[in-house]
Design a protein around this motif. Sequence first.
Motif, PDB file in Angstrom:
ATOM      1  N   CYS A   1       0.864  -1.193   0.000  1.00  0.00           N
ATOM      2  CA  CYS A   1       0.000   0.000   0.000  1.00  0.00           C
ATOM      3  C   CYS A   1       0.890   1.229   0.000  1.00  0.00           C
ATOM      4  O   CYS A   1       1.702   1.425   0.892  1.00  0.00           O
TER       5      CYS A   1
ATOM      6  N   GLY B   1      -0.055   4.277   0.362  1.00  0.00           N
ATOM      7  CA  GLY B   1      -0.460   5.188   1.431  1.00  0.00           C
ATOM      8  C   GLY B   1       0.262   4.870   2.726  1.00  0.00           C
ATOM      9  O   GLY B   1       0.749   5.760   3.417  1.00  0.00           O
ATOM     10  N   CYS B   2       0.337   3.592   3.065  1.00  0.00           N
ATOM     11  CA  CYS B   2       0.976   3.172   4.314  1.00  0.00           C
ATOM     12  C   CYS B   2       2.481   3.034   4.154  1.00  0.00           C
ATOM     13  O   CYS B   2       3.198   2.963   5.141  1.00  0.00           O
TER      14      CYS B   2
ATOM     15  N   LYS C   1       1.266  -5.305   2.889  1.00  0.00           N
ATOM     16  CA  LYS C   1       0.105  -5.676   3.699  1.00  0.00           C
ATOM     17  C   LYS C   1      -0.106  -7.185   3.642  1.00  0.00           C
ATOM     18  O   LYS C   1       0.044  -7.784   2.580  1.00  0.00           O
TER      19      LYS C   1
ATOM     20  N   ASP D   1      -6.996   1.590   5.968  1.00  0.00           N
ATOM     21  CA  ASP D   1      -6.725   3.006   6.240  1.00  0.00           C
ATOM     22  C   ASP D   1      -6.935   3.883   5.010  1.00  0.00           C
ATOM     23  O   ASP D   1      -7.276   5.057   5.133  1.00  0.00           O
ATOM     24  N   HIS D   2      -6.683   3.321   3.833  1.00  0.00           N
ATOM     25  CA  HIS D   2      -6.679   4.171   2.639  1.00  0.00           C
ATOM     26  C   HIS D   2      -7.770   3.846   1.625  1.00  0.00           C
ATOM     27  O   HIS D   2      -7.933   4.577   0.649  1.00  0.00           O
TER      28      HIS D   2
HETATM   29 ZN   LIG Z   1      -2.794   1.937   3.390  1.00  0.00          ZN
END
Ligand SMILES: [Zn+2]
Length: 478
Positions: A127, A129-130, A134, A146-147
């Motif tokens: 991910c 964003g993170c 994952k 989260d995203h």
């Molecule tokens: Zn994320």
Amino acid sequence: MSKKFYITTPVYYVNDVPHIGHTYTTVAADVLARWHRSLGDETFFLTGTDEHGAKIAEKAREMKIEPQQYANEISSKFKEAWSELNITNDNFIRTTDEEHIKAVQKALQYMYDRSDIYLGKYEGLYCRGCEQYKSQRDLINGLCSDHQTAPEKMSEECWTFKLAKYQDELLKKIKKDELQILPLNRKNEIVSFYEKEGLEDISFSRKNISWGIPIPWDKSHTVYVWADAFLNYLTGLGWSGKAGQAPKMWPAAVQLMSKDILRVHATIWPAMLLSLNLPLPETIFVHGYFQINGQKMSKSLGNVVAPEDLVKKYGVDAARFLIMSATAFGRDGDISFAKFDEKYNADLANGLGNLVARATKLIEKNGLELKLKVGSDKKLIEKYSKNMQSFRFDEALKSLWQKLKEADEALSEKKPWKLDLLASSGQAKIKKILKPIAQDILNVADLLKPFMPTVAEKIITQFSHKQIKKGEPLFPRI
Ligand SMILES: [Zn+2]
């Protein structure tokens, strides 16, 4: 006896400007730092910004500026916010600081030389964003929780950290509280993660991401952002990257964070410390999230609360108080401006502010001279300290407000304004009523210093004068 007290917040990622989440962690750290300084402990308080990674490079590209310039701008917003909130951090570390970069390279070289880092291959769902790979169970309907985006399948050659090697040692230390994780439910989550899933070796470098720290023995890779970021807790103390040589203030007494970054802090971070022959932090404390009016805070909902919104509306000290008293520190809480308004009026304008105004007015009017002593209520100090020690800021504040309530009730019951000052021993009688009330106010103000430093000092100064005078209202009503 004075002790060492080193407290950290995470380095905040500069993909976002400061909001109430960052504010919560930072104000709490400041409250603890101020309290420990008042106890005479040798205290160091570190905060800062995390500035590398693909996401930052992408943001800078969108804005057509260099990543460093972008990072400078956001980082300075954090500095401004903390200065506005009267935060007393002893250093502000940036992961783009030259000294930090050198130390990270030195540390990784050591880990490589002792064969804790090897060339491996990583395949997984990543991910952006993170900035994390994952596992399936991290995903909801195939999306990052989260995203809300689908992670990308990626496979790459990478320098890999032997995280699995430290599984047994870390689990043992966490179970025995040698690395204490608080609150207890968080510790249990981590122990169960170790026992059910366990640690796997982890990618410690990325190819094709230029905005990062180059791996010293292979410049075509940059250091994985988390590995870079974690070392701030050491470099922020001036550590040069030398394994086995902890800086003077290390280990941290408390590392504060929100729950989304607990897992990495309870696995990768302590494993790196073991690899570097350094002691583990004493305590990781995980606080909850704030919801705004029952909803998760998010940009798309337009309900993001910025620190300056709170300061503008309530003033610095009241903003700090409202945040810290909103909920039990380890739990999630729900906040709203309506609730803040209510609490401000009840506890500050009508509570503390009104009591101080009433008491000082009566003392001044009757020309009383009171000799008061700071810190004379040992029982109150004991109760307060116990709560501060166990991160129960809301309870510590409640004990002070209970004291104020009792003083207020005593004033209303004994009605000193009905006594005749000119009657025989009139002044003595009035003094007998007002002195303990003034003493309570002074004791409460002294303990309020970590939370509301300016207001507390104002009250202390006011009540330390030989002739106490009524001042300006402390908290104008909203
Ligand atoms: Zn994320």
